[in-house]
Scaffold this motif. Structure first.
Motif: not given
Length: 392
Positions: A14-39
């Motif tokens: 029931h939750t869909a992103s209306p547009v794919r965010r560029q950050l999705m490709d900038e993150i190295n998802w193999n890192d074991r602890l990732i913090g995503i900050k934002g307002s």
């Protein structure tokens, strides 16, 4: 645990992103602890769920989204939860509202050290200083910032296009060719005013009054992201709100710290700290001369993005202020900005002088770049203002 999986699957459906965010490709998802900050309001929760949907899909128990605001975590420790999740085959835990959980950084560090086969991605407020204020996470967390929609993302959403982003160097060197290519498919200037007014925060898509929603969000930034996280007494909230208002109605401006301290009845040092808090919360931006930084007084303060300028003074938004604020917001993501010299507005990356204009009259200076609102396709050192919205 099963209840959390049911909630996870419901949210994915029931939750869909209306547009794919560029950050999705900038993150190295193999890192074991990732913090995503934002307002507040930029879509951190949706971003976490979109990652789960894209990489794991529904009904896949290797990935789980949880919100630490859940009452369950008032008596159950995060460490115990991660241990159970891991025992049941879990590999990726997505944690929202991490700051609502006491001692969260210590327990995340314990999980990092003791469960190397579990990757944890958590979201947090832009006010949080993950490494500076949480020594437990030093050396192990990779931090990223999720911003509101760029002008590029807004156009892709509204038109259904898939324009890529460009670096600053690419725009400075090839802006004519890039602009011609984009303008052959869409008329960007037809969308710019709407974006400046309401395109930065994804909740403009909701069927609610955008300005009222944004005012509510701004107050939540102050009450939760500043007071709660920075552990400031509630009684100081009126001073913060008044300071934000005084700065907003005159931004961009040179802050008169002595006058502001009288207006909100506090010390000059406290005023400067409050301005820093407002900047950390992504409500303001500070601009310094080259070589200066906080705690020195900034040369100018801006609103963080143009959408924030309308709810406070909807009938009196200055168009030149809009142009400068837009430029600062989009260029600041990956580039250093300082006060410009020789009648320019900004010095970018310590080498490029920029003037931000509505239109051009007369000769141009070959040593200056001009970002011009009423230019669709530029020439030489004259670049359309809208094109800088394609930097991310």
């Amino acid at each position: 645990m099963e209840a959390f999986y049911r909630t996870h699957n419901y949210l994915l459906e029931h939750t869909a992103s209306p547009v794919r965010r560029q950050l999705m490709d900038e993150i190295n998802w193999n890192d074991r602890l990732i913090g995503i900050k934002g307002s507040r309001g930029v879509g951190k929760t949706t971003f976490l769920l979109e990652y789960a949907r894209e990489f794991y899909g529904c009904n896949n128990k290797e990935c789980l989204y949880i919100n630490l605001n859940h009452f369950y975590f008032t008596e159950r420790s995060l460490v115990d939860f991660v241990a159970e999740f891991r025992a049941k085959g879990g590999k990726v835990l997505l944690i929202d509202q991490v700051f609502k959980y006491p001692d969260w950084s210590r327990e995340l560090r314990y999980c990092y050290d003791n469960y190397p086969d579990v990757r944890i991605v958590f979201s947090g407020s832009s006010v949080m200083r993950l490494k500076e204020e949480n020594p437990d996470l030093s050396g192990c967390v990779k931090s990223y910032n999720l911003r509101g929609f760029s002008f590029r993302e807004y156009i892709n959403l509204m038109v259904g296009t898939s324009f890529p982003s460009f670096t600053l160097d690419e725009i400075l060197k090839d802006h004519v060719e890039i602009a011609e290519r984009i303008c052959s498919e869409v008329k960007p200037m037809a969308f710019l005013h709407d974006y400046l007014h309401h395109g930065y925060y994804p909740f403009f898509l909701e069927k609610r009054n955008f300005s009222e929603n944004l005012l509510k969000t701004m107050n939540m930034m102050l009450e939760v992201d500043v007071l709660y996280i920075k552990q400031i007494e509630q009684s100081y909230l009126p001073k913060l709100r008044k300071l934000l208002y005084l700065l907003a109605i005159s931004a961009p401006c040179v802050p008169n710290v002595s006058q502001l301290s009288k207006e909100i009845e506090t010390s000059r040092a406290t005023v400067m700290n409050y301005i820093k808090y407002l900047t950390d919360a992504r409500l303001m931006n500070m601009l310094y001369p080259e070589g200066d930084s906080f705690p020195k007084k900034p040369a100018k303060v801006y609103m963080n993005n143009t959408n924030l300028m309308y709810p406070i003074r909807p009938m009196a938004v200055n168009h030149q202020a809009l142009r400068e604020t837009f430029f600062y917001n989009v260029v600041h993501k990956d580039n250093k900005l300082n006060v410009g010299m020789k009648n320019t507005h900004f010095l970018v990356e310590r080498q490029h002088q920029f003037k931000i204009e509505e239109s051009l009259k007369g000769k141009t200076n070959p040593d200056i770049f001009y970002a011009v609102e009423k230019v669709e396709i530029g020439y030489e050192n004259v670049i359309p203002l809208w094109l800088f919205g394609f930097l991310y």
